[in-house]
Design a protein around this motif. Structure first.
Motif, PDB file in Angstrom:
ATOM      1  N   GLU A  88     -65.460  26.428 -19.155  1.00  0.00           N
ATOM      2  CA  GLU A  88     -65.031  25.052 -19.322  1.00  0.00           C
ATOM      3  C   GLU A  88     -65.781  24.163 -18.318  1.00  0.00           C
ATOM      4  N   TRP A  89     -65.657  22.916 -18.473  1.00  0.00           N
ATOM      5  CA  TRP A  89     -66.129  21.894 -17.532  1.00  0.00           C
ATOM      6  C   TRP A  89     -67.566  21.453 -17.737  1.00  0.00           C
ATOM      7  N   PHE A  90     -68.257  22.035 -18.696  1.00  0.00           N
ATOM      8  CA  PHE A  90     -69.591  21.485 -18.975  1.00  0.00           C
ATOM      9  C   PHE A  90     -69.397  20.236 -19.837  1.00  0.00           C
ATOM     10  N   SER A  91     -70.108  19.194 -19.509  1.00  0.00           N
ATOM     11  CA  SER A  91     -70.039  17.985 -20.343  1.00  0.00           C
ATOM     12  C   SER A  91     -71.445  17.408 -20.490  1.00  0.00           C
ATOM     13  N   TYR A  92     -71.573  16.493 -21.424  1.00  0.00           N
ATOM     14  CA  TYR A  92     -72.888  15.872 -21.649  1.00  0.00           C
ATOM     15  C   TYR A  92     -72.676  14.417 -22.016  1.00  0.00           C
ATOM     16  N   ASN A  93     -73.695  13.635 -21.749  1.00  0.00           N
ATOM     17  CA  ASN A  93     -73.647  12.231 -22.175  1.00  0.00           C
ATOM     18  C   ASN A  93     -74.513  12.060 -23.402  1.00  0.00           C
ATOM     19  N   ILE A  94     -74.010  11.257 -24.329  1.00  0.00           N
ATOM     20  CA  ILE A  94     -74.804  11.027 -25.541  1.00  0.00           C
ATOM     21  C   ILE A  94     -74.799   9.542 -25.855  1.00  0.00           C
ATOM     22  N   TYR A  95     -75.965   9.049 -26.202  1.00  0.00           N
ATOM     23  CA  TYR A  95     -76.088   7.661 -26.675  1.00  0.00           C
ATOM     24  C   TYR A  95     -76.528   7.707 -28.122  1.00  0.00           C
ATOM     25  N   LYS A  96     -75.666   7.177 -28.998  1.00  0.00           N
ATOM     26  CA  LYS A  96     -76.097   6.980 -30.386  1.00  0.00           C
ATOM     27  C   LYS A  96     -75.232   5.905 -31.000  1.00  0.00           C
TER      28      LYS A  96
END
Ligand code: SD4
Length: 337
Positions: A312-320
């Motif tokens: 757990e705890w992995f995250s990502y940023n996404i721009y769309k």
């Protein structure tokens, strides 16, 4: 058998409410990709698009602005990564990165463009913006990789400024570590900021970049996956791209980012490809995966995205679609076996 028990325990003990919300967030993201592609017809690319490891909103916003004004994916990923390299609070990348066990901050970075070109620098001291040095290696030398002092000399010859990368707070952390000097370069599971970034520009072209200070208190000279083609990053403009974070040794041994792109070439979605790449690590005989983290992000040519990790705890940023969001990734320990 042992592993199965652990996985069952992990899934029933329900690694918390966050687990549920992360899956939800992730599923919603995949569903919205699908709906959008249905609405658009499958040949339509979601663009511009940026995806990056961890909670990196400013880096992603910087890249997105470049794309929105018609800039290239290559320019976007370079400028996005520079934000994290300059952020002294981030302790896994650029200035402020935690040093090796001798107190030296050494940086690794690589970049790939839409033509399949690649440039990298490894184990570089005293230069903050190694992602830009990697781009120079790619564009202005006949080589793909420069290491250590040679890379530093090249950077200086190209006008890069030399500076001390060890900040006061990283020096203090290193001094505290030295009290015990326990050589246990285990990657912290909850939180990093090594940035791997993938972008699709308005032409539909894909580029990627990855930059890090590597494992804290590593052996002098240790290099992980981040600057290695196919390890920390791989882009094939006909198929898509992938980037990794976490324990580089494990990513390298499975050639993780290359694997993900090849799985997408065979028809898997970015999400399925990331899941299989994580499973390859976890399913190895005697894998010690309980004690390390690996996380992947991926994008395909249509602008569909995927992300997956061990813990757990992995995250990502996404721009769309003009929105920049941080999303918690789904993770393998969340699944029943
Ligand atoms: C490495 N993959 O050097 C990098 C470390 C990392 O966030 O991702 N830290 O192994």
């Amino acid at each position: 058998m042992k592993r199965r028990k652990f996985l069952q325990k992990a899934s029933v003990s329900g690694l918390g409410v966050f687990a549920a919300s992360s899956i939800l967030a992730c599923k919603t993201e995949q569903e919205s990709d699908k709906t959008q592609n249905k609405q658009n017809g499958t040949s339509t690319i979601v663009k511009p698009l940026v995806i990056a490891t961890w909670n990196t909103p400013l880096a992603v916003e910087t890249a997105a602005k470049i794309l929105e004004r018609g800039g290239s994916a290559l320019e976007a990923v370079e400028e996005g990564c520079r934000i994290e390299e300059a952020n002294e609070e981030g302790q896994s990348v650029g200035k402020g990165g935690l040093p090796d066990r001798d107190g030296n901050v050494t940086l690794d970075a690589c970049i790939m463009d839409e033509k399949g070109n690649y440039g990298a620098v490894l184990c570089v001291k005293n230069i903050k913006h190694v992602i830009s040095v990697a781009r120079k290696v790619m564009e202005d030398t006949p080589h793909v990789m420069l290491v250590g002092e040679g890379a530093e000399q090249f950077a200086v010859s190209q006008g890069f400024e030399k500076e001390d990368l060890l900040t006061e707070s990283s020096r203090k952390a290193w001094e505290k570590w030295k009290e015990k000097s326990e050589y246990k370069p285990i990657i912290n599971i909850e939180n990093h900021d090594t940035i791997g970034m993938l972008a699709i520009d308005n032409n539909g072209d894909i580029s990627g970049a990855c930059t890090t200070s590597g494992l804290a208190y590593k052996m002098a000279g240790r290099v992980g996956d981040s600057p290695i083609i196919g390890g920390g990053l791989f882009v094939d403009n006909e198929i898509g791209g992938a980037a990794a974070t976490g324990l580089g040794e494990e990513v390298l041994k499975t050639v993780g980012s290359f694997l993900i792109v090849e799985l997408m070439r065979q028809g898997k979605s970015p999400q399925e490809a990331c899941e299989e790449a994580i499973a390859r690590i976890v399913n190895k005989p005697n894998s010690d995966y309980k004690n390390f983290q690996v996380g992947y992000i991926a994008v395909n040519k249509k602008g569909e995205t995927g992300a997956y990790s061990i813990h757990e705890w992995f995250s990502y940023n996404i721009y769309k679609n003009k929105e920049n969001k941080n999303i918690k990734s789904d993770f393998i320990l969340n699944r029943k076996q």
